[in-house]
Design an enzyme around this catalytic site. Structure first.
Site, PDB file in Angstrom:
ATOM      1  N   GLU A  30       0.874  -1.167   0.000  1.00  0.00           N
ATOM      2  CA  GLU A  30       0.000   0.000   0.000  1.00  0.00           C
ATOM      3  C   GLU A  30       0.915   1.222   0.000  1.00  0.00           C
ATOM      4  O   GLU A  30       1.804   1.323   0.853  1.00  0.00           O
ATOM      5  CB  GLU A  30      -0.874  -0.008   1.259  1.00  0.00           C
ATOM      6  CG  GLU A  30      -1.852   1.137   1.245  1.00  0.00           C
ATOM      7  CD  GLU A  30      -2.710   1.232   2.504  1.00  0.00           C
ATOM      8  OE1 GLU A  30      -2.684   0.310   3.338  1.00  0.00           O
ATOM      9  OE2 GLU A  30      -3.397   2.261   2.625  1.00  0.00           O
ATOM     10  N   ARG A 255       5.460 -12.620   9.590  1.00  0.00           N
ATOM     11  CA  ARG A 255       6.085 -11.312   9.394  1.00  0.00           C
ATOM     12  C   ARG A 255       7.484 -11.318   9.972  1.00  0.00           C
ATOM     13  O   ARG A 255       7.750 -12.003  10.956  1.00  0.00           O
ATOM     14  CB  ARG A 255       5.336 -10.227  10.167  1.00  0.00           C
ATOM     15  CG  ARG A 255       3.956  -9.945   9.768  1.00  0.00           C
ATOM     16  CD  ARG A 255       3.384  -8.884  10.703  1.00  0.00           C
ATOM     17  NE  ARG A 255       3.694  -7.553  10.233  1.00  0.00           N
ATOM     18  CZ  ARG A 255       2.986  -6.936   9.281  1.00  0.00           C
ATOM     19  NH1 ARG A 255       1.968  -7.521   8.714  1.00  0.00           N
ATOM     20  NH2 ARG A 255       3.304  -5.722   8.899  1.00  0.00           N
ATOM     21  N   LYS A 265       4.290   1.075   9.474  1.00  0.00           N
ATOM     22  CA  LYS A 265       4.441   2.320   8.734  1.00  0.00           C
ATOM     23  C   LYS A 265       3.845   3.500   9.495  1.00  0.00           C
ATOM     24  O   LYS A 265       4.337   4.618   9.396  1.00  0.00           O
ATOM     25  CB  LYS A 265       3.788   2.180   7.352  1.00  0.00           C
ATOM     26  CG  LYS A 265       4.669   1.393   6.395  1.00  0.00           C
ATOM     27  CD  LYS A 265       4.084   1.344   4.998  1.00  0.00           C
ATOM     28  CE  LYS A 265       3.082   0.233   4.889  1.00  0.00           C
ATOM     29  NZ  LYS A 265       2.643  -0.018   3.502  1.00  0.00           N
TER      30      LYS A 265
END
Ligand code: ATP
Ligand code: MG
Length: 554
Positions: A30, A255, A265
């Site tokens: 994204e 992850r 982020k």
């Protein structure tokens, strides 16, 4: 990547002929921030598997949330993926290119009685969703007729309704034990300028509606994502099955988390916005651009990512492991040079004034093809303040009155005395004599220490930025009560010093990587200009990770 279960699943699909032997993956960021080292794991896995099976890996921007996304992020992501992958030769797509197709498919679902326009507010949708132990409540708008839904949805798109006043929801099952299946929202009304589609749309698809369908449009075979999407897989499958379109396989893996690092982020953006760091590419940031600026090589990062396990449980990886792979690659490739970071003047009282000779220095002991260079040597030199002590502590073998050391590539010298500033008592000069019979390469006696040096007359002034960990604790995500992760910021994460370098460094260009002998690996910063190099310390010389491993096993 090493052997892993994702590869095994692909092998099984290839064996059964499920996708005709085709392997097509994608990396779907994204564009709401810069990529970080966690993304490097995903990039290596997706591009790596595609490469291994002679398939394709797409870069796809998951740009469905115009309020948080920007063109700046898109550009940085393309740059970072190209740098890490080592080429820019990958197909690039945008979920926003599929807005019309996604809209048409939503209309399809309405026609099939599988989606409806709901007038509940966001809060009401949340309140009626139920909990893990209790089922949700059906929306009072759930049984609207197909005609009414088609009409309302068209008018949502046409901009007749205010932001947030209606949504399009999938009609799945409000009693499902999986909360993601309780009539999830597919579209929301949002008047926001999109960085690619401008104001063409005032309804935007939600992640779950956009993602699987985008995969399908691109013919993705294996949609590899992180574990938090495991509970979304039934919905991923449901949408594709209802539409009856090409159906990729979603596969989840763990992850990457690193000690002393925040990776979200949102948190990285906070650090930038609060001015804790200079920018997204501040060399202390765990972003790919920060690591590049700090001097990490793409090969070093690739080796690290390749050696990470791929599993079904999230863990935490030691930062030292990352540094180990970076150091290992730089050790092979970086040119050795001599730089003094905290200069102290040394005078060789028996060396003729004005005389300059050159010594031959090895550019890289790991790589004979890197050759040698000539370094000027003269009466006045710079040495590290650390390499002289007026009164040596126990076990100190460097310079102190009466002691001998070797100058790297040069002579054995003997210390006689030191000059002090009469006011402050600070040592301003060290006086030594050199032994002309001991030039490096000649058969001579042994001394316990070798120190590096820079000839004063030809020294190039350099700025060096010495970075340390950004956080003081292993897991800054677990903040103390009432505070956030910034409570653990390391106040000493950056120290700037003014040093002296051998002449060859006058030509350093931004991005050039070196080993400063005895000090660590350094990379010329982007602010480097002709004759005025600025260096970022990439990583120290000491391998703390290997030490850690041997302690654990020994
Ligand atoms: P963050 O939580 O850091 O904000 P994100 O998951 O929202 O990250 P995306 O841009 O959606 O970031 O991620 C793009 C791809 O990278 C996704 O497939 C995601 O699963 C993967 N990814 C993100 N963070 C990590 C990580 N720490 N380790 C491995 N893969 C990751
Ligand atoms: Mg995300």
């Amino acid at each position: 990547m090493n052997d892993n279960f994702v590869r095994d699943l692909i092998l099984a699909d290839n064996a059964s002929g499920r996708y005709g032997g085709r392997v097509h993956t994608r990396f779907p960021p994204e564009p709401n921030g810069y990529l970080h080292v966690g993304h490097a794991k995903s990039i290596m896995l997706n591009f790596g598997l595609a490469g291994e099976f002679e398939g394709i890996c797409n870069l796809r921007f998951d740009d469905t949330n115009p309020t948080k996304e920007e063109a700046e992020y898109v550009e940085s992501i393309v740059e970072d993926v190209s740098w890490l992958a080592g080429h820019a030769d990958f197909p690039t797509f945008y979920a926003s290119d599929y807005f019309q197709q996604l809209y048409d498919w939503a209309v399809d679902l309405i026609r099939k009685g599988k989606a409806y326009v709901c007038d509940l507010s966001g809060d009401q949708v949340r309140e009626t969703r139920g909990t893990l132990t209790e089922p949700g409540k059906n929306s009072p708008y759930r049984d609207r007729s197909v005609e009414e839904n088609l009409d309302l949805f068209a008018r949502m798109k046409a901009g007749e309704f205010s932001d947030g006043s209606r949504t399009l929801r999938a009609k799945v099952d409000m009693a499902s034990p999986n909360l993601n299946m309780r009539d999830p929202v597919m579209y929301r009304i949002l008047r926001a300028e999109h960085h690619r589609t401008g104001d063409a749309w005032c309804i935007y698809p939600m992640y779950d509606w956009a993602h699987g369908q985008s995969d399908s449009i691109e013919g993705i075979t294996h949609s590899i994502c992180t574990l938090e999407f495991e509970d979304h897989r039934p919905l991923y499958d449901w949408f594709l099955d209802q539409l009856g379109v090409f159906h990729p396989q979603q596969i989840e893996f763990d992850r990457l988390n690193l000690t002393y690092t925040v990776m979200s982020k949102r948190k990285l953006l906070q650090l930038v916005q609060q001015g804790v760091v200079e920018s997204w590419d501040d060399p202390r940031m765990p972003t790919i651009s920060g690591m590049r600026r700090r001097g990490y090589s793409p090969q070093g990062l690739r080796n690290f990512a390749r050696n990470l396990g791929v599993s079904k449980t999230n863990g935490i990886t030691e930062l030292e492991k990352l540094e180990y792979y970076i150091r290992e690659d730089l050790n092979r490739t970086a040119l050795r040079v001599m730089v003094v970071l905290r200069p102290l003047k040394l005078v060789l009282t028996n060396y003729p004034e004005g005389q300059v000779e050159t010594v031959e220095a090895v550019n890289n002991p790991e790589d004979a093809s890197a050759g040698t260079r000539s370094v000027p040597f003269s009466r006045e030199l710079w040495i590290e303040q650390d390499d002289f002590r007026e009164t040596p502590p126990k076990g100190y073998h460097r310079l102190y009155p009466g002691n001998e050391v070797r100058l790297r590539y040069g002579y054995i010298i003997k210390c006689h005395d030191a000059v002090k500033d009469p006011q402050t008592g600070e040592i301003t000069e060290v006086h030594c004599t050199f032994d002309p019979e001991t030039r490096s390469g000649q058969q001579t006696r042994k001394v316990k220490s070798t120190i590096h040096w820079v000839s004063a007359e030809t020294a190039v002034p350099v700025e060096a930025r010495l970075y340390d960990k950004l956080f003081t604790v292993e897991n800054p995500n677990e903040a103390p009560e009432g505070r956030d992760f910034t409570a653990y910021l390391n106040p000493d994460s950056l120290e700037t010093v003014q040093g002296k370098a051998e002449p060859s460094l006058a030509n350093a260009r931004p991005g050039d990587r070196y080993q400063f002998e005895r000090l660590g690996y350094f990379c010329a910063d982007k602010s480097t200009s002709a004759g005025r190099p600025v260096f970022n310390r990439t990583v120290g010389l000491r391998d703390t990770w290997a030490k850690l491993q041997s302690q654990l096993s020994g």
